[in-house]
Design a protein around this motif. Sequence first.
Motif, PDB file in Angstrom:
ATOM      1  N   THR A  18       0.826  -1.213   0.000  1.00 57.02           N
ATOM      2  CA  THR A  18       0.000   0.000   0.000  1.00 57.02           C
ATOM      3  C   THR A  18       0.859   1.262   0.000  1.00 57.02           C
ATOM      4  O   THR A  18       0.473   2.280  -0.578  1.00 57.02           O
ATOM      5  CB  THR A  18      -0.940   0.018   1.213  1.00 57.02           C
ATOM      6  OG1 THR A  18      -0.186  -0.156   2.424  1.00 57.02           O
ATOM      7  CG2 THR A  18      -1.968  -1.095   1.122  1.00 57.02           C
ATOM      8  N   ALA A  46      -3.190   1.234   5.066  1.00 56.18           N
ATOM      9  CA  ALA A  46      -3.218   2.320   4.079  1.00 56.18           C
ATOM     10  C   ALA A  46      -3.856   3.575   4.652  1.00 56.18           C
ATOM     11  O   ALA A  46      -3.409   4.692   4.373  1.00 56.18           O
ATOM     12  CB  ALA A  46      -3.960   1.868   2.827  1.00 56.18           C
ATOM     13  N   THR A 100      -7.896  -1.856  -2.127  1.00 58.58           N
ATOM     14  CA  THR A 100      -7.152  -2.900  -1.416  1.00 58.58           C
ATOM     15  C   THR A 100      -7.950  -4.186  -1.234  1.00 58.58           C
ATOM     16  O   THR A 100      -7.499  -5.093  -0.541  1.00 58.58           O
ATOM     17  CB  THR A 100      -6.690  -2.398  -0.029  1.00 58.58           C
ATOM     18  OG1 THR A 100      -7.815  -2.282   0.846  1.00 58.58           O
ATOM     19  CG2 THR A 100      -5.984  -1.055  -0.137  1.00 58.58           C
TER      20      THR A 100
END
Length: 368
Positions: free
Chosen positions: A181, A208, A262
Amino acid sequence: MDKGTASISKKIQTIGYGTDGKGTEGKSLGRMEFEREAPKSNEVLLDILYCGVCDSDLHLLENSWGLTHYPCIPGHEIVGRVTFAGNDVTKFKIGDIVGVGNMVDSDLTCSACREGEENLCEGPHGPTLTQGGYLFSKGSDYNTFGGYSNNIVVREEFVLRIPEGMDPASAAPLLCSGTATYGPLKRFNIKPGERVGIIDIGGPGHIAVMLANAMGAEVTAITPDETKREVAFELGAKNVLISTNAEEMQKYSGYFHHILGTAPDSYDVTPYLGLLRRRGNITVMAMLGPFTGTLNNFSLASRGLSLAGSMIGSIAETQEVLNFCAEHGIRSRIELIKMEDINKAMERLKRSDVRFRFVIDSSSLQAS
């Protein structure tokens, strides 16, 4: 003389948890014993202390990507202690607490490797993964056994230094989720106050949120799960967008400068493109497979949007994110488990029943 014991066997006895792949793929993990090659002069031997449990471990076990070599021992978020160092090792010594992420080797001679992007190695097989062998196997049955084990041998260039004072258990997820990330967020070149959306607040997503917040972004957590609203604010999100709520999605139309996806499973990216402002960009990492729905290029071209893909991070980026997290006090949220509970953890992972990362206490492997 090597920096360690005066002599070391040609083979290293290893205990791990894995599957031989016989019968139903992805069946329960069980105790396995095998031998690793003894460390060469440029390699170190680690006793593994902790290993994170990643969604990609589950995909590997179930052969979701069609790349799995059996027998299979997962694990690529490894924190361990150096117990042996070869003669040519200069960066690490006995007793150092170190990390190993997605890779244990690459050709180191191609243009990508020379430019510090071993994760994008352009050699014949791509990078050598910590679990499962080559990334681009091209018919090879070459295999590697990962961190669901009590030790591992790694080339010096692919070992990371865990910053002093960092909790080693919570450092483990940074070696995959953290760097995966951090790289895209870094490439966003975030300016203070820019609006960043993070899709899916799971293992990678929760890290993140904290990273983007520390970079100065106005962070919005984008999730279908209403129960994650409160914890998203605790992680540093300024806003929470429930992606299944049509009114909320409309409210954030054209809002974000950047979005990082993600979510590990296939999804339709088109609705998220509508959340970007003109010239905005979205990077999809973690999900390795086709999007659901049909992506019409008009969605991109009409507002000058960019769609990018990303997977694992480079060694330099991995060390950078470790240092960044140490500097900013960022700590991944983990649930520590014993190795004998790994099958229960895998079942819970399928149900997204973890906040936010399982980490194996590898001492329990010896005890078992």
